[in-house]
Design an enzyme around this catalytic site. Structure first.
Site, short mmCIF file in Angstrom:
data_model
loop_
_atom_site.label_atom_id
_atom_site.label_comp_id
_atom_site.label_asym_id
_atom_site.label_seq_id
_atom_site.Cartn_x
_atom_site.Cartn_y
_atom_site.Cartn_z
N GLU A 158 0.76 -1.33 -0.06
CA GLU A 158 -0.12 -0.25 -0.09
C GLU A 158 0.87 1.21 0.17
O GLU A 158 2.02 1.50 0.70
CB GLU A 158 -0.86 0.12 1.38
CG GLU A 158 -1.99 1.12 1.28
CD GLU A 158 -2.86 1.03 2.60
OE1 GLU A 158 -2.22 0.57 3.75
OE2 GLU A 158 -3.96 1.81 2.54
N LYS A 190 -10.25 2.16 -2.39
CA LYS A 190 -10.57 1.56 -1.19
C LYS A 190 -11.78 1.97 -0.50
O LYS A 190 -12.00 2.94 -0.24
CB LYS A 190 -9.33 2.04 -0.14
CG LYS A 190 -9.16 1.41 1.29
CD LYS A 190 -7.88 1.78 1.80
CE LYS A 190 -7.59 1.10 3.17
NZ LYS A 190 -6.36 1.48 3.78
N CYS A 222 -5.73 -3.01 2.68
CA CYS A 222 -5.59 -3.12 3.82
C CYS A 222 -6.78 -3.01 4.98
O CYS A 222 -7.14 -4.25 5.05
CB CYS A 222 -4.58 -1.72 4.34
SG CYS A 222 -3.71 -1.77 6.00
#
Lengths: 280, 280
Positions: A40, A113, A150
């Site tokens: 990331e 995300k 994540c």
């Protein structure tokens, strides 16, 4: 079909980080990797550990300088590249985004995300608008892959929806760690992180591949330990916790269908009774 | 708050199994357990390993003979009892059902298994109609609990929806095992089974407690290993794989809220983007 997870430490200089990433991608391809995933926000330190308006300068457009560098690289290496970028849109909205570049060098698409954390040292809500593109899969030359980022790791809904979109492998570019000198909680944090993702692999019959940042940045230490779990949740490769590493794992994609036939969870999902998932 | 999982082998005689269960429940209560959970279909051998019309004779109504025996027991012991029963409705529909009896002896309600397997040796689709009551929680004297049954374990949707209904502890009466002499697959089967459930605990910040059958029945061996995981997925108690056992675990229900505040997944669920869960 070999995949590679690039686990690396990052310095202050984005150009140097990108150069390092390119070098690692080349090494991974030389070792036979066909899909290569970066961690990331690999171009920068994990800047969300503080709230600082200046950090918005680190964002870039997509397409933009990084994709322009990675696209010919992917074509040259005949490898798919999954790269996590700090995206700025034309309307000055900022996203934590990952791009998928196919082995012919074409930008297949992007994932923004969906779940944004706001934890001590992970102040992402300050920087990123929540993703607006939903959960997706990308049909690359070598496999149908999904990308999640994540914090998404902790949400079974994200894994399930990405599998339902067609993914055989879930890639998770990640930057997770702990404050230095925090040994007591360490084991339970890392254990939970790996376990919940192995759970996604098991529940959906997919490979799960998490590429994590490593090394110290200020008060934080990112714990590395990038790993790949097979479609029945067995860890088939795990990097160390301290150093840069290219984790290469041979994935047998036939195992995806084989596992789903042996453990027929997908047949028995009660789609008539899951509506409540969309409420709190 | 102590909970108990009754792991036991079962013989052919339902009366004897029930007697044994009652005896184990009493022992668990004597050791301080406030919520006591029996394994799946504890009154009988796991009859679904074959398809045999005669086995429908094993079913009973709810309320019926077993609840009539367990209700005064719960009241007497001041303990909640979770009991898995083969239910026959007035319309001759058969369900794999679990009842929750509160510590005052009242039948709080029932859950009917939503996900029904049809695997070699687990021919449940032959016997049971899929559950029609949805995912529920039960406010008992000591905790808000959810009940799910065996195959439900593999479905993150089931755990999530039961937590969303209010559960702090998910109980899973279970009958899982393998064919005798199958050592190679053994570890991965058991590992996946425990891991996916630990994943539910982590994702939803709940205790997970699985009470599994143990012992040999025909060609099968049920693998015991009943366990409790805390709200961050750590296994805080696990029974052995070979013998009858009463697994007692002290659950600190404050840990549920504490974990949910530390790991704020529930805040960040993208309920606007989960609609696809209700499709295949």
């Amino acid at each position: 079909m070999k995949i590679a997870l690039i686990q690396m430490s990052c310095g202050e200089n984005p150009g140097a980080n990108l150069k390092k990433a390119v070098s690692q991608i080349k090494k991974a391809a030389q070792r036979g990797a066909k899909v290569i995933c970066l961690e990331e926000l690999f171009r920068t330190p994990y800047f969300c550990k503080t709230k600082n308006e200046k950090n918005f300068d680190l964002a870039e457009t997509i397409p933009g300088p990084t994709t322009e560098m990675l696209e010919p690289l992917a074509k040259d290496l005949k490898a798919v590249i999954v790269a996590s970028l700090f995206e700025k849109t034309k309307k000055s909205v900022y996203h934590n985004t990952a791009v998928v570049i196919d082995a012919d060098g074409k930008l297949l698409g992007k994932y923004r995300k969906m779940h944004i954390p706001d934890d001590p040292g992970f102040y992402e809500k300050f920087y990123f608008a929540p993703g607006d593109l939903g959960f997706k899969s990308f049909k690359t030359r070598y496999a149908r892959i999904g990308v999640l980022i994540c914090w998404d790791q902790w949400f079974p809904e994200a894994a399930r929806l990405t599998m339902l979109a067609g993914a055989e492998i879930l890639f998770y570019p990640t930057a997770i760690g702990w404050k230095k000198n925090r040994p007591a909680q360490a084991r339970s944090y890392h254990g939970a992180w790996e376990t919940v993702q192995r759970g996604h692999a098991i529940a959906s019959g997919v490979y799960v591949a998490a590429a994590n940042r490593v090394g110290a940045e200020g008060k934080f230490e990112y714990w590395g330990r990038s790993f790949v779990a097979d479609p029945f949740g067995e860890v088939v490769g795990r990097a160390g916790g301290k150093q840069d590493e290219i984790l290469i794992v041979d994935c047998d994609l036939r195992k995806v269908e084989k596992t789903r036939r042996e453990w027929t969870f997908l047949r028995d999902r009660r789609i008539d009774a899951y509506q409540g998932i969309t409420s709190r």
